[in-house]
Design an enzyme around this catalytic site. Structure first.
Site, mmCIF file in Angstrom:
data_model
loop_
_atom_site.group_PDB
_atom_site.id
_atom_site.type_symbol
_atom_site.label_atom_id
_atom_site.label_comp_id
_atom_site.label_asym_id
_atom_site.label_seq_id
_atom_site.Cartn_x
_atom_site.Cartn_y
_atom_site.Cartn_z
ATOM 1 C CD GLU A 215 71.110 27.996 -20.466
ATOM 2 O OE1 GLU A 215 72.328 28.285 -20.511
ATOM 3 O OE2 GLU A 215 70.487 27.855 -19.403
ATOM 4 C CG HIS A 216 74.349 23.821 -21.478
ATOM 5 N ND1 HIS A 216 75.689 23.746 -21.170
ATOM 6 C CD2 HIS A 216 73.758 24.394 -20.395
ATOM 7 C CE1 HIS A 216 75.908 24.230 -19.960
ATOM 8 N NE2 HIS A 216 74.737 24.628 -19.459
ATOM 9 C CD GLU B 221 75.893 24.798 -15.378
ATOM 10 O OE1 GLU B 221 75.312 25.856 -15.083
ATOM 11 O OE2 GLU B 221 75.806 24.260 -16.512
ATOM 12 C CG HIS C 250 70.658 24.006 -17.183
ATOM 13 N ND1 HIS C 250 71.636 23.118 -16.818
ATOM 14 C CD2 HIS C 250 71.290 25.199 -17.365
ATOM 15 C CE1 HIS C 250 72.796 23.742 -16.754
ATOM 16 N NE2 HIS C 250 72.616 25.013 -17.082
#
Length: 493
Positions: free
Chosen positions: A96-97, A173, A93
């Site tokens: 991904e950012h 997040e 993840h």
């Protein structure tokens, strides 16, 4: 085949992409081209699907839809949170950012600026089994976004100056999605208890204490290990002809060199379940107590690999009969007839490379305890196992599932997601095409047998979510630290 619900998405598209997707439609008849495989079903009225393979190993699926001059372009990589190294949870993840931080050719922010300038939309998402990036743009701008994606497939440039601030973004997040959300923490604990050995037991976003230690070198190493054309599938749905899409793919992705060292996906597997597990999560922010149970069951991929034809489809129909809507067994018994619950339902996540989850949930009426609600839910399941399901229930469930698939053909973005998710989790385009036929073939005896075999408490985790009524102390805690600050997790015997 269902869309994996444990997906983390960046930005405004979270609601749309986190929706559970139930099925995939059939296709219209059509002649195959010389260089592609076109799948069709003369009984359906769906789009004609083309499936190509480029010389560098990249797979391209094209779903034509000429009703509007727009396309949805998605690139899916065969890597997700379950492929992370031990102690590096959250890395997929995090990467991904970081994929939005630019290349030598396209500096950070340029891709997003161009997409916005042409009136498009973009986003990305990560699950246990895949990572995806997508754009929805005017069809004449398709090549533009393909050029950007092809460039960042192997050209990503990262420095500590961009990596360290982004680490704070994903930590925040986690705060928003998990730490400050009792139901998010509850689901995280159930997964951790259900999957004893599989990497599915750790959250996609990561455990906070491991996320805090992620570095630039971790991200670059993961990127170089898994990102390449022969580890990717591009799905294009919209106003484009298959041969035109293939030509654009050759001109963009086709120029990217094949990755010679893509790592194989060999993951630890679950041992045979030996004991039922239970847990209670207490949190002062809980407004409505809840009961949830998850069973370890085959996914479509594991059922197929272990030569259990029809097992996944029987579980799909079982989940619908047991807990889909106001006509389901759980809702009628617990909410309408006995009035011990205010809500109840069931689900099955078939889209996984490894073993999957089948579960049910319920929220009690005021004055009803969670043990009482659990006993009532167990009785509903026991009755279904003992006496089976009716022909009326079977007809209704199968008709609804197939109808949902047909109606879903109206949304090009949903079509792209279905095919992408299926191909990432062990299915083929042909498997997707044949899904309605396999659902039609499920029998009542197969549904009863699936319930008897898989809804065994030894295969399950049962969780209670309750309000923490412990008196507050004057001690001030740092709520930004540790996964367990906002509540308590207790095991029940």
């Amino acid at each position: 085949m269902t869309f994996k619900q444990n997906v983390f998405i960046t930005g405004a598209a979270a609601v749309a992409l986190a929706t559970a997707l139930l099925a995939t439609p059939g296709f219209a008849a059509g002649a195959p081209s010389a260089n592609s495989k076109t799948l069709s079903d003369p009984k359906s009225s769906g789009p004609q699907i083309a499936d190509f393979k480029l010389a560098n190993g990249l797979e391209l699926v094209v779903i034509p839809d000429h009703r509007a001059p727009v396309v949805t372009h998605m690139i899916w990589y065969k890597v997700g949170a379950a492929d992370e190294m031990p102690g590096k949870s959250g890395l997929a993840h995090f990467l991904e950012h970081l994929m939005f931080k630019g290349t030598a050719k396209h500096p950070a922010g340029l891709f997003s600026t161009v997409v916005a300038r042409i009136g498009g939309q973009e986003n990305a998402f990560t699950s246990n089994d895949y990572t995806g990036y997508y754009q929805r743009v005017p069809s004449e701008k398709l090549k533009t976004v393909m050029e950007f994606e092809a460039d960042r497939m192997t050209g990503l440039v990262l420095t500590d100056a961009v990596v360290k601030p982004e680490l704070q973004v994903i930590l925040e997040e986690r705060n928003q999605r998990i730490e400050n959300n009792p139901r998010g923490r509850f689901g995280e604990q159930i997964d951790a208890a259900l999957f004893l050995n599989s990497p599915y037991g750790k959250p996609v976003i990561g455990w906070r204490h491991e996320m805090e230690g992620l570095t630039r070198d971790d991200a670059i190493g993961f990127y170089r290990r898994f990102y390449g054309p022969n580890d990717a599938v591009v799905v294009i749905a919209g106003d484009i002809k298959p041969e035109a899409a293939r030509k654009l793919a050759e001109e963009t992705y086709g120029k990217v060199k094949r990755h010679a060292d893509i790592a194989s996906r060999r993951r630890p597997q679950e041992p045979p379940p030996a004991a039922a597990r239970t847990l209670t999560l207490s949190d002062p922010r809980v407004e409505q107590p809840a009961l949830q149970r998850a069973y370890l069951v085959p996914s479509f991929a594991t059922a197929k690999a272990n030569k259990m034809p029809g097992e996944s489809e029987a579980l799909e129909v079982l989940a619908h009969i047991l807990g889909a809507g106001s006509n389901s067994r759980l809702y009628r018994e617990l909410v309408v007839d006995q009035r011990v619950a205010v809500s109840a339902g069931a689900y099955y996540d078939s889209s996984a490379l490894d073993m999957a989850k089948f579960g049910f949930y319920a929220a009690p009426q005021q004055g009803v305890t969670l043990p009482q609600l659990e006993t009532a839910a167990d009785a509903v399941i026991a009755k279904l196992i003992a006496k089976g399901v009716t022909n009326k229930e079977m007809d209704r469930a199968k008709s609804r599932l197939i109808a949902d698939a047909i109606y879903a053909q109206d949304n090009q973005a949903s079509m792209a997601r279905w095919y992408g998710a299926a191909l990432m989790t062990g299915a083929t385009v042909s498997d997707v095409k044949q899904w309605p036929s396999r659902i039609r073939a499920v029998t009542a005896d197969e549904v009863q047998a699936a319930a008897r075999k898989w809804l065994d408490k030894k295969r399950s985790v049962t969780g209670y979510l309750v309000k923490d009524t412990t008196p507050k102390t004057n001690k001030v805690e740092n709520t930004d630290k540790a996964d367990d600050k906002a509540g308590k997790v207790e095991k029940r015997s």
